[in-house]
Design an enzyme around this catalytic site. Structure first.
Site, PDB file in Angstrom:
ATOM      1  N   ARG A  25      12.228  14.105  15.217  1.00  0.00           N
ATOM      2  CA  ARG A  25      12.623  12.708  15.362  1.00  0.00           C
ATOM      3  C   ARG A  25      13.307  12.191  14.108  1.00  0.00           C
ATOM      4  O   ARG A  25      14.506  11.987  14.071  1.00  0.00           O
ATOM      5  CB  ARG A  25      11.388  11.864  15.711  1.00  0.00           C
ATOM      6  CG  ARG A  25      11.722  10.465  16.241  1.00  0.00           C
ATOM      7  CD  ARG A  25      12.002   9.438  15.176  1.00  0.00           C
ATOM      8  NE  ARG A  25      10.903   9.249  14.234  1.00  0.00           N
ATOM      9  CZ  ARG A  25      10.990   8.476  13.156  1.00  0.00           C
ATOM     10  NH1 ARG A  25      12.116   7.841  12.866  1.00  0.00           N
ATOM     11  NH2 ARG A  25       9.950   8.359  12.321  1.00  0.00           N
ATOM     12  N   HIS A 218       4.488   9.192   3.399  1.00  0.00           N
ATOM     13  CA  HIS A 218       5.777   9.683   3.883  1.00  0.00           C
ATOM     14  C   HIS A 218       6.783   9.590   2.732  1.00  0.00           C
ATOM     15  O   HIS A 218       7.287   8.511   2.426  1.00  0.00           O
ATOM     16  CB  HIS A 218       6.235   8.815   5.067  1.00  0.00           C
ATOM     17  CG  HIS A 218       7.499   9.247   5.715  1.00  0.00           C
ATOM     18  ND1 HIS A 218       7.568   9.619   7.035  1.00  0.00           N
ATOM     19  CD2 HIS A 218       8.761   9.365   5.235  1.00  0.00           C
ATOM     20  CE1 HIS A 218       8.813   9.938   7.345  1.00  0.00           C
ATOM     21  NE2 HIS A 218       9.560   9.780   6.252  1.00  0.00           N
ATOM     22  N   HIS A 220      10.275  10.783   0.566  1.00  0.00           N
ATOM     23  CA  HIS A 220      11.605  11.379   0.545  1.00  0.00           C
ATOM     24  C   HIS A 220      11.818  11.971  -0.851  1.00  0.00           C
ATOM     25  O   HIS A 220      11.233  11.504  -1.824  1.00  0.00           O
ATOM     26  CB  HIS A 220      12.673  10.338   0.863  1.00  0.00           C
ATOM     27  CG  HIS A 220      12.713   9.937   2.303  1.00  0.00           C
ATOM     28  ND1 HIS A 220      13.871   9.598   2.946  1.00  0.00           N
ATOM     29  CD2 HIS A 220      11.735   9.837   3.243  1.00  0.00           C
ATOM     30  CE1 HIS A 220      13.621   9.292   4.205  1.00  0.00           C
ATOM     31  NE2 HIS A 220      12.317   9.426   4.404  1.00  0.00           N
ATOM     32  N   CYS A 251      16.820   8.133   6.301  1.00  0.00           N
ATOM     33  CA  CYS A 251      16.939   6.947   7.143  1.00  0.00           C
ATOM     34  C   CYS A 251      18.408   6.536   7.272  1.00  0.00           C
ATOM     35  O   CYS A 251      19.051   6.226   6.266  1.00  0.00           O
ATOM     36  CB  CYS A 251      16.129   5.793   6.557  1.00  0.00           C
ATOM     37  SG  CYS A 251      16.268   4.292   7.548  1.00  0.00           S
TER      38      CYS A 251
END
Length: 310
Positions: A25, A218, A220, A251
């Site tokens: 996703r 989460h 990055h 994103c």
């Protein structure tokens, strides 16, 4: 067979963690070229043979906003159920919830922002508005016996607003917890978090009565700090981490957002620390190499790159 790191445990870390795989996703949503539905289905089927127990399959967001995920219902139908593996789907609003329920989703994730500007850019609303949109979605999920996970974006920095006060993040997380959201994932959407910042935010949440059993992280890897931030999370007692096979994603609505923390890199470090993941690194490497070939470029994962060269 891939080489593995020497196992040298550090005291005070959890014995095991859950890796919440977001490659199908969050990883694919940023791809400009549309990935065909059979490839997405095969990607998920292969991932669940690695030992991963949570694989976020798709999102029922508007196809106009994210054309890559327009085939959400087809993907969910195509993967079917698999014993011991959850397949959550992202749901942005009640219309998305309608589609998710029609597709027989068994777990959903909602998303809000810790900052006003990103709420406007990504959700076309305010922080309060995003939480208000989430209320009926969470209520319907609970009535249907469906688990709910929450994402909070921009927890450590915002490309428009800059520094994000810790108290501001705590307030949003508390409001999601009060709604009955189960696990709440704190997003370092542009990859600017540092270990001290991670620890300070987690300590503030703990002081506010939100236990680490409710929190996921989460990260990055924009500035190369994702694994250091994971270690800080481990030392604070967090046992769930989001990652994307091969380091896919970022994103599409945030400037400066590069790839997610690679699942392989996370598994490598956790293995060396003696923290159990249940994930087979060899199988994972093969899958990420396969998907990189489908996308026509090398996987960003440093472990994939290092072991491919060895």
């Amino acid at each position: 067979m891939a080489a593995l790191p020497d196992v040298v445990p550090m005291p005070g870390l959890p014995e095991a963690v859950t890796i919440y795989e977001v490659g199908p996703r969050d990883g694919l949503q940023a791809e400009k070229a549309i990935v065909d539905t059979p490839t997405k289905i095969e990607f998920i089927r292969r991932l669940r043979e690695t030992g991963l127990t949570a694989i976020e399959a798709t999102s029922f967001v508007s196809p106009r906003w994210v054309p890559q995920l327009a085939d959400a219902a087809e993907v969910l139908a195509g993967i079917g159920e698999h014993e011991g593996v959850r397949h959550p789907v992202l749901v942005p609003n009640q219309r998305g919830m309608d589609r998710a329920l029609a597709a027989a989703a068994t777990e959903i994730a909602i998303f809000v922002s810790a900052t006003e500007r990103f709420a406007r850019e990504n959700l076309a609303t305010t922080v309060d508005g995003a939480i208000e949109l989430a209320v009926p979605v969470v209520d319907r999920a609970r009535q249907a016996g469906i688990g709910v996970r929450g994402y909070v974006s921009m927890c450590f920095g915002d490309p428009w607003e800059g520094r994000v006060p810790i108290a501001q993040v705590v307030d949003v997380v508390r409001r999601l917890a009060d709604l009955g959201v189960g696990t709440i994932s704190l997003g370092d959407t542009i990859g600017v978090a540092t270990p001290g910042h991670v620890r300070a935010l987690l300590a503030a949440l703990d002081e506010a009565g939100i236990g680490m059993d409710r929190i996921a992280l989460h990260f990055h890897d924009t500035y190369g700090g994702a694994l250091a931030n994971v270690l800080s999370g481990l030392q604070s007692g967090v046992t769930e981490y989001d990652a994307a096979a091969g380091g896919l994603g970022g994103c599409p609505f945030a400037r400066s957002a590069t790839g997610n923390l690679a699942t392989e890199d996370l598994v490598w470090m956790l293995t060396g620390l003696g923290v159990r993941t249940g994930v087979d690194l060899d199988r994972l490497l093969a899958i990420s190499t396969w998907m990189a070939g489908r996308l026509g470029r090398p996987a960003p994962s440093r472990v994939v790159q290092a072991l491919a060269a060895s």
